[in-house]
Write an enzyme that holds these catalytic residues in place. Structure first.
Site, PDB file in Angstrom:
ATOM      1  N   HIS A   1       2.015  11.466   3.322  1.00  0.00           N
ATOM      2  CA  HIS A   1       2.464  11.509   1.925  1.00  0.00           C
ATOM      3  C   HIS A   1       2.562  12.979   1.532  1.00  0.00           C
ATOM      4  O   HIS A   1       1.641  13.747   1.798  1.00  0.00           O
ATOM      5  CB  HIS A   1       1.472  10.771   1.029  1.00  0.00           C
ATOM      6  CG  HIS A   1       2.036  10.447  -0.321  1.00  0.00           C
ATOM      7  ND1 HIS A   1       2.347  11.411  -1.248  1.00  0.00           N
ATOM      8  CD2 HIS A   1       2.353   9.255  -0.894  1.00  0.00           C
ATOM      9  CE1 HIS A   1       2.829  10.825  -2.343  1.00  0.00           C
ATOM     10  NE2 HIS A   1       2.845   9.524  -2.141  1.00  0.00           N
TER      11      HIS A   1
ATOM     12  N   ARG B   1      10.145  10.479   1.992  1.00  0.00           N
ATOM     13  CA  ARG B   1       8.895  11.168   2.278  1.00  0.00           C
ATOM     14  C   ARG B   1       8.886  12.059   3.504  1.00  0.00           C
ATOM     15  O   ARG B   1       8.249  13.101   3.506  1.00  0.00           O
ATOM     16  CB  ARG B   1       7.815  10.116   2.490  1.00  0.00           C
ATOM     17  CG  ARG B   1       7.193   9.777   1.224  1.00  0.00           C
ATOM     18  CD  ARG B   1       6.089   8.832   1.410  1.00  0.00           C
ATOM     19  NE  ARG B   1       5.962   8.244   0.094  1.00  0.00           N
ATOM     20  CZ  ARG B   1       5.286   7.180  -0.175  1.00  0.00           C
ATOM     21  NH1 ARG B   1       4.665   6.551   0.805  1.00  0.00           N
ATOM     22  NH2 ARG B   1       5.213   6.726  -1.394  1.00  0.00           N
TER      23      ARG B   1
ATOM     24  N   GLU C   1      10.886   6.153  -7.322  1.00  0.00           N
ATOM     25  CA  GLU C   1      10.185   6.970  -6.326  1.00  0.00           C
ATOM     26  C   GLU C   1      11.187   7.498  -5.321  1.00  0.00           C
ATOM     27  O   GLU C   1      12.361   7.083  -5.313  1.00  0.00           O
ATOM     28  CB  GLU C   1       9.084   6.146  -5.641  1.00  0.00           C
ATOM     29  CG  GLU C   1       7.904   5.873  -6.560  1.00  0.00           C
ATOM     30  CD  GLU C   1       6.817   5.026  -5.925  1.00  0.00           C
ATOM     31  OE1 GLU C   1       5.850   5.593  -5.430  1.00  0.00           O
ATOM     32  OE2 GLU C   1       6.960   3.806  -5.911  1.00  0.00           O
TER      33      GLU C   1
ATOM     34  N   ARG D   1       8.883   4.699   6.205  1.00  0.00           N
ATOM     35  CA  ARG D   1       8.835   3.670   5.156  1.00  0.00           C
ATOM     36  C   ARG D   1       9.343   4.202   3.817  1.00  0.00           C
ATOM     37  O   ARG D   1       8.965   5.301   3.388  1.00  0.00           O
ATOM     38  CB  ARG D   1       7.399   3.193   4.976  1.00  0.00           C
ATOM     39  CG  ARG D   1       7.220   2.204   3.843  1.00  0.00           C
ATOM     40  CD  ARG D   1       5.786   1.762   3.760  1.00  0.00           C
ATOM     41  NE  ARG D   1       4.924   2.849   3.357  1.00  0.00           N
ATOM     42  CZ  ARG D   1       4.405   2.984   2.141  1.00  0.00           C
ATOM     43  NH1 ARG D   1       4.660   2.101   1.195  1.00  0.00           N
ATOM     44  NH2 ARG D   1       3.609   3.998   1.859  1.00  0.00           N
TER      45      ARG D   1
ATOM     46  N   HIS E   1      -0.899   8.956   5.382  1.00  0.00           N
ATOM     47  CA  HIS E   1      -0.860   7.962   4.302  1.00  0.00           C
ATOM     48  C   HIS E   1      -0.603   6.544   4.799  1.00  0.00           C
ATOM     49  O   HIS E   1      -1.172   5.580   4.275  1.00  0.00           O
ATOM     50  CB  HIS E   1       0.252   8.378   3.331  1.00  0.00           C
ATOM     51  CG  HIS E   1       0.394   7.510   2.139  1.00  0.00           C
ATOM     52  ND1 HIS E   1      -0.593   7.382   1.202  1.00  0.00           N
ATOM     53  CD2 HIS E   1       1.415   6.730   1.712  1.00  0.00           C
ATOM     54  CE1 HIS E   1      -0.190   6.553   0.242  1.00  0.00           C
ATOM     55  NE2 HIS E   1       1.025   6.130   0.541  1.00  0.00           N
TER      56      HIS E   1
HETATM   57  P1  FAD Z   1      -5.635  -3.494   3.252  1.00  0.00           P
HETATM   58  O1  FAD Z   1      -5.359  -3.601   1.831  1.00  0.00           O
HETATM   59  O2  FAD Z   1      -6.067  -2.164   3.754  1.00  0.00           O
HETATM   60  O3  FAD Z   1      -6.769  -4.539   3.613  1.00  0.00           O
HETATM   61  C1  FAD Z   1      -7.407  -4.514   4.865  1.00  0.00           C
HETATM   62  C2  FAD Z   1      -8.517  -5.528   4.871  1.00  0.00           C
HETATM   63  O4  FAD Z   1      -8.938  -5.713   6.208  1.00  0.00           O
HETATM   64  C3  FAD Z   1      -9.758  -5.111   4.096  1.00  0.00           C
HETATM   65  O5  FAD Z   1     -10.277  -6.249   3.453  1.00  0.00           O
HETATM   66  C4  FAD Z   1     -10.734  -4.668   5.192  1.00  0.00           C
HETATM   67  O6  FAD Z   1     -12.093  -4.843   4.875  1.00  0.00           O
HETATM   68  C5  FAD Z   1     -10.343  -5.646   6.281  1.00  0.00           C
HETATM   69  N1  FAD Z   1     -10.702  -5.194   7.624  1.00  0.00           N
HETATM   70  C6  FAD Z   1     -10.263  -4.114   8.305  1.00  0.00           C
HETATM   71  N2  FAD Z   1     -10.833  -4.065   9.516  1.00  0.00           N
HETATM   72  C7  FAD Z   1     -11.647  -5.131   9.609  1.00  0.00           C
HETATM   73  C8  FAD Z   1     -12.528  -5.621  10.600  1.00  0.00           C
HETATM   74  N3  FAD Z   1     -12.706  -4.984  11.769  1.00  0.00           N
HETATM   75  N4  FAD Z   1     -13.218  -6.748  10.343  1.00  0.00           N
HETATM   76  C9  FAD Z   1     -13.093  -7.404   9.160  1.00  0.00           C
HETATM   77  N5  FAD Z   1     -12.274  -6.981   8.183  1.00  0.00           N
HETATM   78  C10 FAD Z   1     -11.568  -5.867   8.402  1.00  0.00           C
HETATM   79  N6  FAD Z   1       2.086   0.794  -0.944  1.00  0.00           N
HETATM   80  C11 FAD Z   1       3.015   0.383  -1.822  1.00  0.00           C
HETATM   81  O7  FAD Z   1       3.834  -0.480  -1.522  1.00  0.00           O
HETATM   82  N7  FAD Z   1       3.025   0.923  -3.074  1.00  0.00           N
HETATM   83  C12 FAD Z   1       2.157   1.872  -3.479  1.00  0.00           C
HETATM   84  O8  FAD Z   1       2.193   2.314  -4.611  1.00  0.00           O
HETATM   85  C13 FAD Z   1       1.202   2.334  -2.547  1.00  0.00           C
HETATM   86  N8  FAD Z   1       0.335   3.310  -2.888  1.00  0.00           N
HETATM   87  C14 FAD Z   1      -0.642   3.647  -2.002  1.00  0.00           C
HETATM   88  C15 FAD Z   1      -1.600   4.592  -2.399  1.00  0.00           C
HETATM   89  C16 FAD Z   1      -2.645   4.896  -1.552  1.00  0.00           C
HETATM   90  C17 FAD Z   1      -3.666   5.919  -1.974  1.00  0.00           C
HETATM   91  C18 FAD Z   1      -2.733   4.269  -0.294  1.00  0.00           C
HETATM   92  C19 FAD Z   1      -3.868   4.583   0.631  1.00  0.00           C
HETATM   93  C20 FAD Z   1      -1.776   3.358   0.099  1.00  0.00           C
HETATM   94  C21 FAD Z   1      -0.728   3.046  -0.733  1.00  0.00           C
HETATM   95  N9  FAD Z   1       0.241   2.125  -0.383  1.00  0.00           N
HETATM   96  C22 FAD Z   1       1.185   1.737  -1.277  1.00  0.00           C
HETATM   97  C23 FAD Z   1       0.149   1.408   0.893  1.00  0.00           C
HETATM   98  C24 FAD Z   1      -0.462   0.025   0.629  1.00  0.00           C
HETATM   99  O9  FAD Z   1      -1.480   0.136  -0.313  1.00  0.00           O
HETATM  100  C25 FAD Z   1      -1.018  -0.585   1.901  1.00  0.00           C
HETATM  101  O10 FAD Z   1      -0.102  -0.466   2.945  1.00  0.00           O
HETATM  102  C26 FAD Z   1      -1.319  -2.054   1.681  1.00  0.00           C
HETATM  103  O11 FAD Z   1      -2.132  -2.220   0.566  1.00  0.00           O
HETATM  104  C27 FAD Z   1      -1.984  -2.622   2.916  1.00  0.00           C
HETATM  105  O12 FAD Z   1      -2.419  -3.920   2.626  1.00  0.00           O
HETATM  106  P2  FAD Z   1      -3.103  -4.782   3.753  1.00  0.00           P
HETATM  107  O13 FAD Z   1      -3.495  -6.067   3.123  1.00  0.00           O
HETATM  108  O14 FAD Z   1      -2.261  -4.792   4.945  1.00  0.00           O
HETATM  109  O15 FAD Z   1      -4.419  -3.950   4.150  1.00  0.00           O
HETATM  110  C1  SIN Z   2       2.673   6.569  -4.282  1.00  0.00           C
HETATM  111  O1  SIN Z   2       2.323   6.100  -5.364  1.00  0.00           O
HETATM  112  O2  SIN Z   2       3.188   7.680  -4.148  1.00  0.00           O
HETATM  113  C2  SIN Z   2       2.464   5.752  -3.057  1.00  0.00           C
HETATM  114  C3  SIN Z   2       3.535   4.778  -2.930  1.00  0.00           C
HETATM  115  C4  SIN Z   2       3.593   4.224  -1.558  1.00  0.00           C
HETATM  116  O3  SIN Z   2       2.875   4.667  -0.665  1.00  0.00           O
HETATM  117  O4  SIN Z   2       4.409   3.333  -1.349  1.00  0.00           O
END
Ligand code: FAD
Ligand code: SIN
Length: 534
Positions: free
Chosen positions: A245, A293, A117, A389, A354
């Site tokens: 993104h 990015r 990437e 990032r 993103h």
């Molecule tokens: P999340 O996975 O968002 O989990 C948040 C949790 O908190 C959920 O369970 C939600 O219900 C809970 N929550 C939120 N607010 C409250 C509240 N007030 N009360 C109770 N519960 C609450 N990153 C990579 O490294 N590689 C990738 O390929 C990649 N691709 C991506 C593609 C997309 C489309 C997106 C949107 C993001 C991508 N990212 C990627 C970023 C990555 O997915 C996220 O940064 C990461 O998954 C965040 O994980 P997290 O556990 O911190 O939060």
């Molecule tokens: C992507 O698949 O382009 C998202 C990867 C990332 O947000 O880290």
């Protein structure tokens, strides 16, 4: 009033990996995990590209991954944290493989198929087709289900952290020794606000992409954790660094969230082109379509302005059809569903909000500025990402910090007890809201303000406009909050207004252009500007 040893707010990769590690280390502890909708819904679920980790030691090494991360972070990464995450990363990835996560392997060998990437100098992205996040969410939920001391509560919306403030003390941003005793949470099934007390609380509430009109983030990404910490007088940093993104699918129907066309597609050979079918990325960076990015998103934004176009194109028509479909089945099917055949037509793409690089300030063990409160995942600012990032470093960061906090909590928790004398939520004097439009319209205005004035390119005048309008929205929403019964919609609006304020204020404080923050008033870097802490 309910109690547990540990209260985890969030059931994405950060919250669940922490809970699993702690549950295994300390089977004697009761761990409650809250999620505001269903347990499968999170940003994690939507991750496409994969997890970055040094895997193929013949072609890659820690120093290369460290250098790529520092280069993307544009001078603002914490080098110690970068080293920790890169070096501990592969162990954490092996762990989730042991828990049942599947990653694609090469067709002719047992080796993992490592993707590439933007900003990476080696192939190091482990992925499961273009559904990596879905696979991780599935497997860690299954693993958590096997551990008896983890209880996942769905449809519980955490509203506020409980601190000395709730015992009647005057807590300010400079009060020393602020402590967290748990959280008030709205049980969406009963509509009651419950008091959930714990010895230790861990925030893992994810990102805040919904503060912009176009975002790849699901509707749950409303920055609740960051806003709660700010209200509890904790420290937040680097909020100006909002990652756009470069390639969300152009979305004239206003679909929320916008569908992502993974950066891995460019790693696979996809090329960015203008409306005349001409490549343009060489004008901006020698890495062309695979530059980091911030550079690619700004280049697309600039080309859109030059051509007066609403999108640019990602050309995949020269790629092998079978391989493309096998790597990117979801992207292929989505394009086909809207009448675009990626093998024949160029895909219209546009930048969309993103990822939040800033967030709750934590140290190398995930400790926030509030005692007994830890945080991991996208809601935090660990120092890994700096001003931008590197792709696929986010899932890795969540796993590394989830694990570090588990070790720390396992050691420290016995010195704490459940706090006594915490009052229940006081809803006196509030009435049922009778006009939901007051919330939905303010939400629209908020997104409009942020997208118009605090987007990819900023200026003093735009930021001033944004803060004036945000102040009005803030006042109106606080009045509504004081007078009506709390609903998830109102709580989310309130949280997003706080996020918008933090982004705008931090952007105004940064009088330079660096990484994801670009302002026409200060187009150069200023070597003396550091982290922006609020
Ligand atoms: P999340 O996975 O968002 O989990 C948040 C949790 O908190 C959920 O369970 C939600 O219900 C809970 N929550 C939120 N607010 C409250 C509240 N007030 N009360 C109770 N519960 C609450 N990153 C990579 O490294 N590689 C990738 O390929 C990649 N691709 C991506 C593609 C997309 C489309 C997106 C949107 C993001 C991508 N990212 C990627 C970023 C990555 O997915 C996220 O940064 C990461 O998954 C965040 O994980 P997290 O556990 O911190 O939060
Ligand atoms: C992507 O698949 O382009 C998202 C990867 C990332 O947000 O880290």
């Amino acid at each position: 009033m309910a109690t547990s040893d540990v209260l985890v707010l969030g059931a994405g990769v950060a919250g669940l990996s922490f809970a699993i590690k702690l549950a295994e280390k300390r089977p004697d502890l009761k761990i409650k995990v809250l999620t505001k909708t269903v347990e499968t819904e999170s940003n994690t679920k939507y991750a496409q590209g994969g997890v970055a980790a040094v895997w193929d030691e013949d072609r890659d090494n820690f120093n290369l991954h460290i250098d790529d991360t520092l280069d993307a972070g544009d001078g603002l990464c914490d080098e110690e944290i970068v080293k920790i995450v890169v070096e501990e990363g592969p162990k954490r990835v092996k762990e989730i493989i042991e828990w049942g996560t599947r990653f694609d392997r090469e067709s002719d060998s047992d080796a993992y198929d490592l993707g590439r990437e933007g900003g990476h100098s080696a192939n190091r992205i482990l992925h499961y087709k273009d559904l990596t996040g879905w696979e991780i969410q599935r497997s860690i939920l299954e693993k958590a289900d096997t551990l008896e001391n983890i209880e996942i509560l769905e449809h519980y919306f955490a509203v506020d952290l409980i601190t000395q403030h709730h015992l009647g003390y005057n807590v300010t941003r400079v009060t020393p020794g602020i402590e967290c005793y748990g959280a008030y949470a709205l049980n969406k099934t009963t509509n009651e606000i419950e008091t959930l007390l714990a010895k230790v609380t861990v925030l893992a509430t994810g990102g805040a992409g919904q503060v912009y009109k176009n975002t790849t983030n699901p509707v749950i990404a409303t920055g609740d954790g960051i806003a709660m910490v700010y209200r509890a007088k904790g420290r937040i940093e680097n909020m100006e660094f909002v990652q756009f993104h470069p390639t969300a699918l152009y979305n004239p129907a206003g679909e929320n969230p916008s569908f992502l066309v993974s950066e891995a597609v460019r790693g696979f050979g996809g090329i960015l082109k203008d409306p005349n079918g001409v490549e343009f990325m060489h004008k901006y960076d020698e890495r062309k379509s695979l530059a980091p990015r911030d550079i690619v998103a700004r280049a697309i934004d600039n080309e859109m302005k030059i051509h007066g176009a609403e999108f640019m194109y990602l050309d995949c028509t020269h790629l092998d059809k079978d391989k493309f479909i096998s790597h990117f089945p979801t992207i292929y099917n989505k394009c086909i569903s809207i009448g675009i055949d990626p093998m024949k037509d160029m895909i219209p793409v546009v930048p969309a909000c993103h990822y939040m690089c800033g967030g709750i300030m934590v140290d190398e063990l995930g400790q926030t500025s509030i005692n007994r409160l830890y945080a991991c995942g996208e809601c935090t600012c660990t120092g890994l990402h700096g001003a931008n990032r590197l792709a696929s470093n986010s899932l890795l960061e969540a796993l590394v910090f989830g694990n570090r906090i588990a070790y720390e909590v396992a050691e420290k928790i016995d010195q704490y007890s459940i706090k006594e004398g915490i009052p229940n939520w006081n809803a006196e004097g509030t009435i049922e809201p009778n006009e939901l439009v007051l919330i939905t319209q303010s939400m629209k205005e908020l997104k409009e303000v942020m997208s118009s004035y605090v987007g990819i390119v900023r200026s003093n005048v735009r930021l001033k406009r944004a803060s004036d309008r945000l102040y009005l929205l803030y006042q109106e929403t606080e009045n509504l909050y004081a007078s009506t019964t709390l609903s998830p919609q109102l709580a989310e609006l309130r949280n997003l207004i706080t996020i918008a304020y933090l982004v705008t204020r931090s952007a105004s404080m940064r009088r330079e252009s660096r990484g994801l923050h670009y302002t026409t008033d200060y187009p150069d870097k200023n070597p003396f500007v550091e982290y922006s802490v609020l």
